[in-house]
Design an enzyme around this catalytic site. Structure first.
Site, PDB file in Angstrom:
ATOM      1  CB  SER A   1      15.214  -5.379  14.111  1.00 19.03           C
ATOM      2  OG  SER A   1      14.738  -5.222  12.787  1.00 19.03           O
TER       3      SER A   1
ATOM      4  NE  ARG B   1      21.134  -7.048  11.053  1.00 18.27           N
ATOM      5  CZ  ARG B   1      21.328  -7.462   9.795  1.00 18.27           C
ATOM      6  NH1 ARG B   1      22.539  -7.783   9.388  1.00 18.27           N
ATOM      7  NH2 ARG B   1      20.338  -7.544   8.949  1.00 18.27           N
TER       8      ARG B   1
ATOM      9  CD  GLU C   1      19.203  -6.377  14.739  1.00 16.64           C
ATOM     10  OE1 GLU C   1      19.139  -5.343  14.061  1.00 16.64           O
ATOM     11  OE2 GLU C   1      18.854  -7.497  14.308  1.00 16.64           O
TER      12      GLU C   1
END
EC number: 1.3.1.98
Length: 303
Positions: A225, A174, A295
């Site tokens: 998320s 990520r 995130e």
């Protein structure tokens, strides 16, 4: 700031809006105003924007479709550059796809699958732009952008444009070099696909989209998320095991459908989301000794 706005308008670079509420430009429907919001209508216009921003020495940041983003209630100082229409060209040449940073990722996955090209099935339900997906190495279902990005075209703050190879992008979970070492805007990418059986590819992508629809709360405004998975653990499983599903602070609530999502149940404030994030982090650390990292990208003025 008025001189900067005047120059941006006179440069005819696209849309220029003053004190634009960013709640209208994020999937969470939260966020105070940007001092200036600019939507460039071409790469050349984007370069002009950066020239003017650099000349006036104001802060700036780029956004795409506003997913994976939490904007503070106090808004964002300086110039917010929205990458969308005008930077959304698409060229398919055999198994190679060249696509603009403003192209919607879900739309691209759909178009590609119908062409019988495999590699983007994982992205069928990710509601961001190509540029944002490259920037954060978006992924799902065991795959991510690092698997298919051959090279990415980046506009750097000094106005230079460079193509960075997959290796130079330094993709990891990520994240990419654009977050860690070399801030810049992904304005295009070349993706390497593989020819496959069209019906099978479409079926896999539809299965992934159905799974996301069935397990994630897209009926409420949300940012995707909230926490990175602290592998080998999963953030959602930890939060659910801690009994936090449904826990709310004001209008911000941990989804009862998927515990790694915080939803805006009505008129949630960024402050309520941040307080909820802090509460979750504290609880998970106390129970399991695990530090959760966000995130979702948190931007804007501090309250």
């Amino acid at each position: 700031m008025q001189t900067l706005i005047k120059e941006l308008v006179e440069a005819n670079i696209g849309k220029v809006k003053e004190n634009e509420p960013l709640s209208q430009h994020t999937t969470m429907k939260i966020g105070g105003p940007a001092d200036v919001l600019v939507e460039p209508n071409s790469i050349e216009s984007l370069q002009k924007v950066m020239d003017i921003v650099r000349k006036h020495q104001v802060t700036w940041r780029a956004i795409g479709r506003g997913s994976n983003l939490l904007v503070s209630d106090e808004g964002v100082e300086g110039v917010v550059i929205k990458i969308g229409e005008g930077l959304d060209e698409l060229v398919i040449d055999g198994e190679e796809v060249t696509v603009g940073g403003g192209y919607p990722l879900i739309k691209l996955a759909t178009v590609i699958s119908k062409q019988g090209l495999s590699g983007l099935e994982f992205a069928g339900g990710i509601p961001g732009s190509v540029g944002g997906a490259v920037y954060m190495n978006a992924g799902a279902h065991g795959s991510d952008m690092s698997r298919i990005v051959k090279k990415a075209q980046i506009l750097f703050p000094d106005g230079t444009i460079q193509w960075l190879t997959n290796e130079q992008m330094e993709f990891s979970y990520r994240t990419s070099v654009l977050q860690t070492k070399r801030p810049g805007i992904c304005i295009a990418a070349v993706l390497q696909m593989k020819k496959g059986e069209r019906d099978a590819i479409v079926a896999v992508m539809q299965k992934n989209k159905d799974y996301r629809r069935d397990t994630q709360p897209w009926n409420y405004p949300c940012a995707g998320s909230i926490f990175r998975n602290p592998l080998p653990n999963y953030a959602g499983q930890l939060i659910e095991a801690a009994g936090l599903k449904g826990y709310a602070i004001g209008g911000a609530k941990i989804s009862e459908q998927h515990a790694n999502f915080i939803v805006n149940t009505g008129n949630a404030k960024a402050r309520e989301v941040l307080d909820l994030i802090s509460y979750v982090k504290q609880t998970i650390y106390q129970k399991y000794g695990i530090h959760l990292e966000t995130e979702v990208e948190i931007v804007g003025r501090k309250s």
